[in-house]
Structure formats: C-alpha cells, structure tokens
Scaffold this active site. Structure first.
Site, PDB file in Angstrom:
ATOM      1  N   ASN A   1      -6.683  12.900  -0.045  1.00 23.25           N
ATOM      2  CA  ASN A   1      -6.893  11.883   0.115  1.00 23.25           C
ATOM      3  C   ASN A   1      -8.624  11.811   0.219  1.00 23.25           C
ATOM      4  OD1 ASN A   1      -7.147   9.397   1.565  1.00 23.25           O
ATOM      5  ND2 ASN A   1      -6.899   9.383   3.361  1.00 23.25           N
TER       6      ASN A   1
ATOM      7  N   SER B   1      -9.432  17.469  10.122  1.00 22.40           N
ATOM      8  CA  SER B   1     -10.870  18.662   9.377  1.00 22.40           C
ATOM      9  C   SER B   1     -10.003  19.640   8.901  1.00 22.40           C
ATOM     10  CB  SER B   1     -11.528  18.739  10.979  1.00 22.40           C
ATOM     11  OG  SER B   1     -12.006  17.627  11.383  1.00 22.40           O
TER      12      SER B   1
ATOM     13  N   LYS C   1     -10.114   8.506   0.258  1.00 27.17           N
ATOM     14  CA  LYS C   1     -10.764   7.517   0.514  1.00 27.17           C
ATOM     15  C   LYS C   1     -11.446   6.921  -0.522  1.00 27.17           C
ATOM     16  CE  LYS C   1     -10.991   9.884   4.983  1.00 27.17           C
ATOM     17  NZ  LYS C   1     -10.745  10.376   6.321  1.00 27.17           N
TER      18      LYS C   1
ATOM     19  N   GLU D   1      -7.198   5.075   9.805  1.00 24.77           N
ATOM     20  CA  GLU D   1      -8.287   4.413   9.169  1.00 24.77           C
ATOM     21  C   GLU D   1      -7.601   2.904   8.651  1.00 24.77           C
ATOM     22  OE1 GLU D   1      -9.829   6.732   6.584  1.00 24.77           O
ATOM     23  OE2 GLU D   1     -10.405   7.799   7.855  1.00 24.77           O
TER      24      GLU D   1
ATOM     25  N   GLY E   1     -12.049  13.894  10.249  1.00 21.12           N
ATOM     26  CA  GLY E   1     -13.538  13.699   9.881  1.00 21.12           C
ATOM     27  C   GLY E   1     -14.648  14.499  10.627  1.00 21.12           C
TER      28      GLY E   1
ATOM     29  N   HIS F   1      -2.569   4.706   7.262  1.00 25.56           N
ATOM     30  CA  HIS F   1      -3.713   5.788   7.545  1.00 25.56           C
ATOM     31  C   HIS F   1      -4.359   5.228   9.181  1.00 25.56           C
ATOM     32  CE1 HIS F   1      -7.119   8.299   7.132  1.00 25.56           C
ATOM     33  NE2 HIS F   1      -6.688   9.109   6.929  1.00 25.56           N
TER      34      HIS F   1
ATOM     35  N   GLU G   1      -1.719  13.454  12.184  1.00 27.36           N
ATOM     36  CA  GLU G   1      -3.072  13.836  12.059  1.00 27.36           C
ATOM     37  C   GLU G   1      -3.434  13.146  13.642  1.00 27.36           C
ATOM     38  OE1 GLU G   1      -4.710  13.520   8.027  1.00 27.36           O
ATOM     39  OE2 GLU G   1      -4.485  11.115   8.179  1.00 27.36           O
TER      40      GLU G   1
HETATM   41  C1  PEP Z   1      -7.366  11.952   6.095  1.00 28.04           C
HETATM   42  O1  PEP Z   1      -8.376  11.599   6.210  1.00 28.04           O
HETATM   43  O2  PEP Z   1      -6.654  11.789   6.289  1.00 28.04           O
HETATM   44  C2  PEP Z   1      -8.659  13.683   6.587  1.00 28.04           C
HETATM   45  C3  PEP Z   1      -7.478  13.797   7.703  1.00 28.04           C
HETATM   46  O3  PEP Z   1      -9.805  14.008   6.728  1.00 28.04           O
HETATM   47  P1  PEP Z   1     -10.130  14.818   7.046  1.00 28.04           P
HETATM   48  O4  PEP Z   1     -10.161  15.855   6.440  1.00 28.04           O
HETATM   49  O5  PEP Z   1     -12.450  14.178   6.442  1.00 28.04           O
HETATM   50  O6  PEP Z   1     -10.196  15.371   8.556  1.00 28.04           O
END
Ligand code: PEP
Length: 227
Positions: free
Chosen positions: A8, A191, A10, A87, A160, A85, A154
């Site tokens: 992803n 992460s 983003k 976000e 992040g 997601h 997640e």
């Molecule tokens: C994500 O954006 O779905 C994600 C898991 O980000 P990160 O790996 O940076 O935590």
C-alpha cells in the site's frame, strides 16, 4: 503455499516518474503473490504483473465527481482493490459504504482486500478486539460472496508506528475471522518490515501481509516478498 503480499503506497510517491522507478525496482518473484497498490492516478502507467487500487466507488458511472469505479479499474487490468483502510475510515467511510464497495468489486471480478481493525488500541485485550471486528465485519460482509474476499487485519495502533502486533495475536485473530465469517484468506498489516515479516508469514493462518511504509523502500520490500 504462496502467501499474498500487498504494497500500500498510500499517497506516495509524488511524481509518476518516481512511481515507475519504484515499481521497476520491485522483484518479479514467483515465491509469493505480490500486488502493488500505487495511488489510483498512476495505475495506468505503472507496470507490474499484479496491480491493486487503494479504494474505489460502488457505482459504475454517472454523476459522482472525483470517484473511480470498479469498471474503470477493470478496464485498466487492475486485479485487486483495498477497501476500508483505517485511513479512509478516519475520514468518515462507513461500514455500509464499505459493503457497497465490496459488492461492486466482486461484480466486476476484482478481488477486494478488506481492511479491518479500526478502533483497537495497544492496550485492548483480544476479546475487545474481537468485539470491534464483529461490529465491522457483520456489516462489511453482509450478503457478500466470500469466495474471493481477502481480509487484512490491521490494528490501528500498529499502522505506521513501528510497533507491530505479536505473532500469536495475528494468528489468533486470523483464526477468529476465518472461523466466524468463513473468510478464506486473512493478511496481517501494521509496521511489517524485513525483520519481522518472516515471523508473520510462518503463521499457519496468516495468509500474507499488507505493507505500507516498508513497501516504499525497494530493498526492504524485495526482502519481504522473497522470504
Ligand atoms: C498500511 O498502510 O496498511 C500499513 C500497514 O502501513 P505500515 O506498514 O506502514 O504500518
């Protein structure tokens, strides 16, 4: 058994040239099923065997300013689409809307990667997490044909932040999602990096990874997808 590893990106990178450069530096590996999800605006000009979108609308066409439809994604050869997601949920996307999106994607044979986990905090115990997930999945998956839906678990506190969930927690939640909803594939996201990816991928019920930050660094992402 191959695992599914989705990147992803983003809202990155900020130029098409950099997006093409990043895609070109990702290994075309056969070890795992790798899906790159660049910003929608780059989808037609980034080259990689499997591409995914980061979101879509539920209508095919019409008076819906600024939206991208599953039909348009299909026309570009896009095979996957992230939905729900955290976000996007944070800016107001509801489970009802997510449900519409899932159904629209499946109608056009695009595989949804449904993200769940919003609302959890590092201090919550597994029962509280399961409660949050129930609230999301009961609505997200209503009347949805589950055969090709991928769910990405997640924990929001892990996205992040550099703080990943434990392997046991990821495995336990994956088992719950499969057992309760009949979902076939569950990914872990939050992460993930070159150091911890192997542990998650070795879990029996974790079918792959959704990777944010580390997918923007070719060397790190190549390490993850070649495990
Ligand atoms: C994500 O954006 O779905 C994600 C898991 O980000 P990160 O790996 O940076 O935590």
């Amino acid at each position: 058994m191959k695992k599914i590893i989705a990147a992803n990106w983003k809202l990155n990178p900020t130029t098409l040239k950099d997006a093409q450069k990043l895609a070109a530096s990702i290994t075309r590996t056969k070890k795992n099923t790798v899906v790159l999800c660049p910003p929608n605006i780059y989808l037609s000009q980034v080259s990689y065997p499997l591409l995914g979108a980061q979101d879509c609308f539920w209508q095919d066409k019409g008076a819906f300013t600024g939206q991208t439809s599953p039909l348009q994604l299909k026309d570009l050869g896009v095979k996957y689409c992230i939905v729900g997601h955290s976000e996007r949920r944070a800016v107001g996307e509801t489970d009802g809307q997510i449900n519409f999106k899932l159904r629209a994607l499946l109608e056009h044979k695009i595989i949804p990667i449904l993200c769940v986990g919003y609302g959890t905090s590092v201090d919550q115990d597994d029962l509280e997490v399961v409660d949050v997930l129930r609230g999301q999945l009961d609505v997200d998956l209503k009347d949805v044909n589950l055969a090709s839906v991928i769910v990405a678990y997640e924990p929001v506190w892990a996205i992040g932040t550099g703080h990943n969930a434990t392997l046991e927690h990821a495995e336990k939640i994956s088992i719950f999602i499969k057992a309760k909803y009949g979902v076939k594939k569950v990914l872990y996201g939050g992460s993930v990096n070159g150091v911890n990816a192997g542990g998650f991928l070795s879990q029996q019920h974790v079918d792959g990874l959704l990777v944010g930050g580390a997918s923007l660094v070719a060397a790190q992402f190549n390490e993850i997808i070649n495990i």
